[in-house]
Design an enzyme around this catalytic site. Structure first.
Site, mmCIF file in Angstrom:
data_model
loop_
_atom_site.group_PDB
_atom_site.id
_atom_site.type_symbol
_atom_site.label_atom_id
_atom_site.label_comp_id
_atom_site.label_asym_id
_atom_site.label_seq_id
_atom_site.Cartn_x
_atom_site.Cartn_y
_atom_site.Cartn_z
ATOM 1 N N TYR A 82 35.882 54.898 -3.922
ATOM 2 C CA TYR A 82 35.759 54.945 -2.459
ATOM 3 C C TYR A 82 35.830 56.388 -1.957
ATOM 4 C CZ TYR A 82 36.362 53.560 2.404
ATOM 5 O OH TYR A 82 36.186 53.379 3.756
ATOM 6 N N PHE A 121 9.309 62.316 15.038
ATOM 7 C CA PHE A 121 9.027 61.069 14.335
ATOM 8 C C PHE A 121 9.563 59.928 15.204
ATOM 9 C CE2 PHE A 121 10.349 57.833 11.165
ATOM 10 C CZ PHE A 121 9.091 57.536 10.688
ATOM 11 N N ASP A 122 9.040 58.706 15.054
ATOM 12 C CA ASP A 122 9.413 57.667 16.038
ATOM 13 C C ASP A 122 10.900 57.328 16.075
ATOM 14 O OD1 ASP A 122 8.812 56.524 13.650
ATOM 15 O OD2 ASP A 122 7.285 55.161 14.372
ATOM 16 N N ASP A 135 13.994 68.600 10.811
ATOM 17 C CA ASP A 135 13.871 67.240 10.300
ATOM 18 C C ASP A 135 13.163 67.390 8.955
ATOM 19 O OD1 ASP A 135 13.134 64.721 9.542
ATOM 20 O OD2 ASP A 135 12.414 64.091 11.515
ATOM 21 N N ALA A 183 12.529 65.617 6.141
ATOM 22 C CA ALA A 183 12.097 64.518 5.261
ATOM 23 C C ALA A 183 11.148 64.996 4.151
ATOM 24 C CB ALA A 183 11.436 63.417 6.084
ATOM 25 N N LYS A 213 11.989 60.145 1.062
ATOM 26 C CA LYS A 213 10.717 60.842 0.870
ATOM 27 C C LYS A 213 10.860 61.826 -0.289
ATOM 28 C CE LYS A 213 10.138 58.884 5.007
ATOM 29 N NZ LYS A 213 10.787 59.179 6.265
ATOM 30 N N HIS A 262 3.234 45.712 16.835
ATOM 31 C CA HIS A 262 2.340 45.764 15.678
ATOM 32 C C HIS A 262 2.967 45.177 14.417
ATOM 33 C CE1 HIS A 262 4.686 49.449 15.480
ATOM 34 N NE2 HIS A 262 4.376 49.560 14.198
HETATM 35 C C1 PLP Z 1 11.049 58.671 7.542
HETATM 36 C C2 PLP Z 1 11.359 59.709 8.538
HETATM 37 C C3 PLP Z 1 12.507 59.652 9.338
HETATM 38 C C4 PLP Z 1 13.460 58.466 9.312
HETATM 39 O O1 PLP Z 1 13.988 58.241 8.062
HETATM 40 P P1 PLP Z 1 14.368 56.792 7.510
HETATM 41 O O2 PLP Z 1 14.945 57.088 6.171
HETATM 42 O O3 PLP Z 1 13.129 55.970 7.482
HETATM 43 O O4 PLP Z 1 15.397 56.233 8.442
HETATM 44 C C5 PLP Z 1 12.736 60.695 10.209
HETATM 45 N N1 PLP Z 1 11.871 61.727 10.316
HETATM 46 C C6 PLP Z 1 10.758 61.804 9.575
HETATM 47 C C7 PLP Z 1 9.834 62.964 9.733
HETATM 48 C C8 PLP Z 1 10.453 60.799 8.667
HETATM 49 O O5 PLP Z 1 9.321 60.873 7.956
#
Ligand code: PLP
Length: 458
Positions: free
Chosen positions: A73, A125-126, A216, A218, A259, A450
């Site tokens: 833990y 990103f969304d 960000d 990713a 990613k 969608h």
């Molecule tokens: C995928 C992604 C996120 C969100 O990450 P999750 O692991 O899907 O929650 C944030 N910003 C970018 C640019 C992404 O491609």
């Protein structure tokens, strides 16, 4: 001389069987799914290009890590390993584990946005946009205009429009802006890269106004590879050096490890400021779990620590981006339009150009996604008017800037033969493009329709 595009830097040791249904079966399955690819069972899909997120193949080293993952833990061995690896790669002194990218956003963004009105990004990103709005602020996108021209070549279509950024800061007031976010690569613009020069310029503008600068991250490794190829200053730099330059002086970062860290689940937050990090840790304990596991199993943390290193391996990245370039070259030969040059994780086919007779309100990119499934069992998705939805005030269908059918390529999963199947399928579809018809929606929820809407062919 033959060009060797992307020698795979691995061989295959374990396989996952796939089946290809007959065309009649596929036509029946997609009709039963209400002509919505999200309602298909994965067992009925031959090549799954729905997303590159969490769909990569782990290495033998990562799988071995799964066995040795420490499930304590507090203070597990894998916690120290991921800390040490992430600090070395990114160069930020404080790192927090979380279970995925949006969890990083949920934990960090309210800390930065408290009492602020705006976040500005090259493109949110969304989920990032959603967490900015949940924190009570507005998300403003500020990408360079070149991003909007799908056919013109430009090295860094993901860049921030820094002149417009300065204009925004002047108009909105620096004191009202909680954070400036650089998304690398720029996912929503088609996985397009951002130059280190642009990252530096944006960071300098942010800091000149006392605004925190966040990355960000990713697809930071894919971005670094594009920088290596396209930005003269970094032609002789290693990927590690480019990553260092990318994160230099960044105040914080969020990262979806699904990613470029090539794991199925995981995320990270990085911070430079101790007080911010203290708040991050507190919020992490409430939302994700104790700081040394951050909502993850020890085995997944161990795989993440190992994946971080594999994701920045130059041979891997050459193969990875090479897959995109190979597929794009096949589409060029066949005269199939897409967002060009191709980005780092997906090919965005321009359905507006391929199916010009289908108007936006009959969803050309969705029609193309359905044809790809019928043609060869390929699952792609609509990034266009079908995804955009209706105007919340008038209830009328909105018209998207682009009608893209996105082919997201999972990491280390599909071979060159699979890419050939994708290109062949698109070629066949192009031959009969004039006979393909649009769709109408027969059932839809009010938001994020969608994912679950049902359609019928016209
Ligand atoms: C995928 C992604 C996120 C969100 O990450 P999750 O692991 O899907 O929650 C944030 N910003 C970018 C640019 C992404 O491609």
């Amino acid at each position: 001389m033959k060009t060797i595009y992307f020698p795979e830097p691995f061989r295959i040791k374990s396989v996952e069987p796939l089946r290809m249904l007959t065309r009649e079966e596929r036509e029946r399955k997609i009709a039963e799914a209400g002509y919505n690819v999200f309602s298909l069972a994965s067992r009925d899909v031959y090549i799954d290009l729905l997303t590159d997120s969490g769909t990569g193949a782990m290495s033998v080293d990562q799988w071995a890590g799964v066995m040795v993952g420490d499930e304590s833990y507090a203070g597990a061995e894998c916690y120290y390993r991921v800390q040490e690896t992430a600090k070395r790669i990114f160069g930020l002194p404080y790192v927090q584990l979380v279970h995925q990218g949006r969890a990083a956003e949920k934990v960090l963004l309210p800390v930065l946005l408290q009492g602020k009105k705006y976040a500005i990004s090259n493109m949110h990103f969304d989920t990032t946009r959603a967490h900015v709005e949940l924190a009570g602020a507005r998300a403003i996108d500020c990408v360079v205009p070149e991003a909007l021209d799908t056919t013109a070549y430009y090295d860094f279509k993901g860049n921030m429009d820094t002149a417009r950024l300065e204009q925004y800061i002047k108009e909105l007031g620096a004191e009202n802006i909680g954070v400036i976010i650089m998304t690398i690569t720029n996912n929503s613009a088609g996985g397009q890269p951002v130059s280190v020069e642009n990252i530096r310029k944006t960071r300098e503008i942010a800091h000149a106004h006392g605004i925190p600068f966040m990355i960000d991250a990713a697809r930071y490794a894919e971005n670094a590879y594009f920088v290596h190829k396209r930005e003269p200053e970094f032609a002789d730099s290693t990927i590690e050096e480019i990553v260092k330059a990318t994160f230099e002086d960044a105040d914080c970062f969020t990262m979806s490890a699904k990613k470029d860290a090539i794991v199925n689940m995981g995320g990270l937050i990085g911070c430079r400021n101790r007080e911010i990090f203290e708040l991050v840790k507190q919020r992490c304990i409430s939302f994700e779990g104790f700081i040394t596991y951050g909502g993850m199993s020890g085995r997944d943390i161990e795989a993440l620590a190992r994946g971080l290193k594999e994701g920045i391996d130059e041979n891997y990245l050459r193969y990875r981006i090479g897959q995109m370039e190979y597929l794009a070259a096949r589409l060029d030969e066949a005269g199939i339009p897409y967002q060009s040059p191709v980005g780092g994780h997906a090919v965005f086919v321009d359905a507006k150009k391929l199916l010009p007779h289908i108007p936006y309100y009959e969803f050309p990119a969705q029609a193309l996604a359905i044809e790809l499934y019928k043609e060869a069992g390929i699952r792609a998705c609509d990034i266009g008017s079908f995804m955009l939805g209706n105007d919340p005030d008038t209830g009328k269908q909105l018209e998207a800037e682009f009608e893209f059918t996105r082919l997201a390529i999972p990491r280390r999963v599909y071979t060159q033969s699979h890419l050939d199947v994708i290109a062949d399928a698109l070629e066949n579809i192009k031959e009969r493009a004039g006979r393909i018809r649009g769709y109408r929606i027969v059932e839809e929820p009010p938001i994020l329709r969608h994912f679950t809407a049902k359609l019928l062919p016209l």
